[in-house]
Design a protein around this motif. Structure first.
Motif, short mmCIF file in Angstrom:
data_model
loop_
_atom_site.label_atom_id
_atom_site.label_comp_id
_atom_site.label_asym_id
_atom_site.label_seq_id
_atom_site.Cartn_x
_atom_site.Cartn_y
_atom_site.Cartn_z
N GLY A 1 -2.92 15.76 -3.62
CA GLY A 1 -2.49 15.70 -2.19
C GLY A 1 -1.88 14.49 -1.68
O GLY A 1 -1.29 14.33 -0.76
N HIS A 2 -2.32 13.47 -2.41
CA HIS A 2 -1.95 12.07 -2.11
C HIS A 2 -1.05 11.39 -2.92
O HIS A 2 -0.58 11.80 -4.01
CB HIS A 2 -3.35 11.23 -2.77
N ILE A 3 -0.87 9.97 -2.49
CA ILE A 3 0.24 9.22 -3.22
C ILE A 3 -0.63 7.85 -3.42
O ILE A 3 -1.40 7.65 -2.71
CB ILE A 3 1.31 8.78 -2.39
N VAL A 4 -0.72 7.78 -4.89
CA VAL A 4 -1.60 6.50 -5.32
C VAL A 4 -0.85 5.53 -6.18
O VAL A 4 0.02 5.82 -7.02
CB VAL A 4 -2.82 7.05 -6.07
N ILE B 1 1.89 9.58 -8.37
CA ILE B 1 1.55 8.43 -8.80
C ILE B 1 2.68 7.36 -8.88
O ILE B 1 3.65 7.74 -9.24
CB ILE B 1 0.66 8.23 -10.18
N ARG B 2 2.23 6.23 -8.32
CA ARG B 2 3.44 5.00 -8.28
C ARG B 2 2.90 3.62 -9.05
O ARG B 2 2.44 2.91 -8.42
CB ARG B 2 3.83 4.61 -6.94
N GLU C 1 17.95 -4.68 -6.26
CA GLU C 1 17.09 -5.52 -6.62
C GLU C 1 16.02 -5.41 -5.31
O GLU C 1 16.43 -5.61 -4.25
CB GLU C 1 17.73 -7.01 -6.73
N ILE C 2 15.00 -5.46 -5.69
CA ILE C 2 13.72 -5.61 -5.04
C ILE C 2 13.03 -6.96 -5.05
O ILE C 2 12.69 -7.37 -6.13
CB ILE C 2 12.75 -4.58 -4.90
N GLN C 3 13.19 -7.91 -4.10
CA GLN C 3 12.71 -9.46 -4.08
C GLN C 3 11.46 -9.62 -4.55
O GLN C 3 11.12 -10.34 -5.38
CB GLN C 3 13.30 -10.07 -3.23
N LYS C 4 10.46 -8.96 -3.76
CA LYS C 4 9.20 -9.18 -4.19
C LYS C 4 8.50 -7.89 -4.29
O LYS C 4 8.43 -6.93 -3.35
CB LYS C 4 8.69 -9.96 -2.99
N LEU C 5 7.69 -7.84 -5.45
CA LEU C 5 6.81 -6.53 -5.68
C LEU C 5 5.59 -6.95 -6.02
O LEU C 5 5.16 -7.63 -6.88
CB LEU C 5 7.44 -5.69 -6.88
N LEU C 6 4.56 -6.55 -5.32
CA LEU C 6 3.24 -6.76 -5.39
C LEU C 6 2.44 -5.60 -5.00
O LEU C 6 2.45 -5.42 -3.52
CB LEU C 6 2.69 -8.23 -4.56
N GLY C 7 1.62 -4.97 -5.80
CA GLY C 7 0.96 -4.00 -5.76
C GLY C 7 -0.48 -3.93 -5.04
O GLY C 7 -1.22 -4.68 -5.40
N ASN C 8 -0.76 -2.77 -4.16
CA ASN C 8 -1.98 -2.93 -3.66
C ASN C 8 -2.72 -1.74 -4.11
O ASN C 8 -2.54 -0.60 -3.75
CB ASN C 8 -2.30 -2.97 -2.09
N SER C 9 -3.78 -1.71 -4.85
CA SER C 9 -4.30 -0.60 -5.44
C SER C 9 -5.72 -0.22 -5.16
O SER C 9 -6.52 0.51 -5.65
CB SER C 9 -4.50 -0.76 -7.20
N ALA C 10 -5.85 -0.88 -3.93
CA ALA C 10 -7.49 -0.45 -3.17
C ALA C 10 -7.75 0.96 -3.16
O ALA C 10 -8.74 1.57 -3.31
CB ALA C 10 -7.24 -1.07 -1.84
N LYS C 11 -6.49 1.99 -2.90
CA LYS C 11 -6.87 3.58 -2.99
C LYS C 11 -7.15 3.92 -4.12
O LYS C 11 -8.26 4.86 -4.37
CB LYS C 11 -5.45 3.94 -2.45
N ALA C 12 -6.68 3.37 -5.24
CA ALA C 12 -6.81 3.81 -6.73
C ALA C 12 -8.49 3.57 -7.04
O ALA C 12 -8.90 4.40 -7.71
CB ALA C 12 -5.88 3.49 -7.73
N LYS C 13 -8.92 2.34 -6.70
CA LYS C 13 -10.30 2.00 -6.72
C LYS C 13 -11.16 2.62 -5.89
O LYS C 13 -12.28 3.34 -6.61
CB LYS C 13 -10.42 0.43 -6.41
N GLN C 14 -10.99 3.02 -4.90
CA GLN C 14 -11.77 3.94 -3.85
C GLN C 14 -11.80 5.46 -4.60
O GLN C 14 -12.96 5.82 -4.45
CB GLN C 14 -11.01 3.93 -2.45
N THR D 1 0.86 -1.22 0.05
CA THR D 1 0.26 -0.08 0.05
C THR D 1 0.86 1.25 0.03
O THR D 1 2.24 0.99 0.16
CB THR D 1 -0.80 0.04 1.34
N GLU D 2 0.27 2.44 -0.06
CA GLU D 2 1.03 3.68 0.04
C GLU D 2 1.85 4.06 1.35
O GLU D 2 2.47 4.88 1.23
CB GLU D 2 -0.14 4.95 -0.51
N GLN D 3 1.28 3.27 2.19
CA GLN D 3 1.83 3.43 3.65
C GLN D 3 3.19 2.53 3.96
O GLN D 3 3.74 2.39 4.86
CB GLN D 3 0.98 3.08 4.67
N HIS D 4 3.44 1.56 2.90
CA HIS D 4 4.50 0.62 2.90
C HIS D 4 5.78 1.36 3.08
O HIS D 4 6.09 2.52 2.36
CB HIS D 4 4.45 -0.16 1.74
N PRO D 5 6.81 0.73 3.82
CA PRO D 5 8.05 1.55 3.99
C PRO D 5 8.70 1.81 2.47
O PRO D 5 8.69 0.89 1.55
CB PRO D 5 9.00 0.66 4.74
#
Length: 321
Positions: free
Chosen positions: A238-241, A173-174, A276-289, A137-141
């Motif tokens: 004002g958001h990151i999405v 946007i990310r 390298e980033i070993q695991k990338l899996l996006g959560n797009s719940a904010k974009a949907k909302q 999510t957008e709150q991820h480190p």
């Protein structure tokens, strides 16, 4: 029907954003220095009266920016222009920092003076690895594992500061790893395009490292829809999405899905293991909302569409030769 400035519009994603904006009836000005993009990507739009101008220029050219913004009252600036290659940023961090951070600052100053909304294209590469199956999510480190990611994080903070300090409408946007037609199939291209090109050319598919690293692969038309909608909506100001498919796949499994023959897959020494980033899996719940956005194209369908385009491109290249 808005006046739009699109930086990086001759690039891979930029080309699809331009198409979407033009199809929606907007007037579009494209600024690109062609360091990553190609004017040929815009060929089909050149006769479109809504494409007002293609400017071959640099976002670091302040006098050019001042002239552009003084001549046209822009409603939105979609800022996609950037140095985008992780390895290049490791080899030459100065160029990436100047393009991605300083260039963004120059653009933000013009948007502030003329009160133009900014959609800033960042990247999923700013994130630390994903640790669970709910996705990032957008709150991820965040973790600037490369100068590219560091420059993007710096630019993100600059962009958001203009929202808080000046009330300028902005959105960061990310998108996750985007692929599809018009992506380069060589060294600066994405893994999907490179793998498909090598398959069609009868070459091996080379994987950096063990190939267990995963990616969330977003089809380019879904990405372009997301980018454009972020500019239209004030709900994300004002958001990151984030935007991703919401499904990750290991590079090993991706290679097998594309080529179908394990003997054509080879593993080679990683050129930048430290980033390298070993695991990338996006959560797009904010974009949907906030935007009502969801991806429409599955990975399998996106690979099929991309392969069709690359195959046609290879055939046309051979015909020219």
């Amino acid at each position: 029907m808005k006046n739009i400035l699109l930086t990086g519009g001759a690039g891979f994603i930029g080309r699809w954003v331009a198409k979407r904006l033009l199809d929606d009836g907007n007037s579009v000005w494209i600024l690109d220095d062609l360091s990553n993009g190609q004017e040929a990507n815009l060929t089909e739009f050149m006769s479109n009266p809504r494409l007002k101008q293609f400017i071959h220029g640099d976002i670091k050219d302040e006098s050019l920016l001042e002239q552009l913004f003084s001549l046209t009252r822009f409603d939105i600036c979609y800022h996609l222009g950037a140095s985008i290659n992780v390895q290049d940023s490791i080899d030459d961090p100065r160029t990436t920092f100047y393009n991605d951070t300083i260039g963004t600052f120059f653009l933000m100053e013009q948007c502030r003076k003329h009160h133009v909304k900014v959609v800033f294209m960042s990247t999923c590469m700013v994130y630390d690895r994903c640790t669970d199956e709910t996705g990032i999510t957008e709150q991820h480190p965040i973790k600037p594992a490369s100068p590219y990611a560091g420059a993007k994080i710096a630019a993100e903070n600059m962009v958001l500061s203009y929202y808080h300090a000046y009330g300028l409408p902005v959105v960061v946007i990310r998108p996750f790893n985007t692929y599809g037609p018009f992506q380069k199939t060589g060294g600066e291209g994405g893994v999907v395009a490179i793998f498909i090109h090598n398959k069609l050319a009868g070459k091996d598919l080379n994987i950096y490292g063990e190939g267990t690293q995963t990616r969330d692969l977003l089809y380019v038309e879904d990405c372009a829809h997301f980018v454009v909608e972020a500019g239209y909506s004030d709900q994300v100001d004002g958001h990151i999405v984030n935007a991703g498919l919401g499904r990750d796949i290991s590079v090993n499994d991706l290679a097998l899905l594309i080529v179908g023959d394990p003997s054509k897959i080879k593993h080679v020494e990683h050129i930048h293991p430290q980033s390298e980033i070993q695991k990338l899996l996006g959560n797009s719940a904010k974009a949907k909302q906030l935007l009502g956005w969801e991806p429409q194209v599955s990975l399998e369908e996106g690979i099929r569409l991309t392969e069709e385009w690359i195959k046609a491109n290879l055939l046309s290249e051979k015909a020219v030769k």
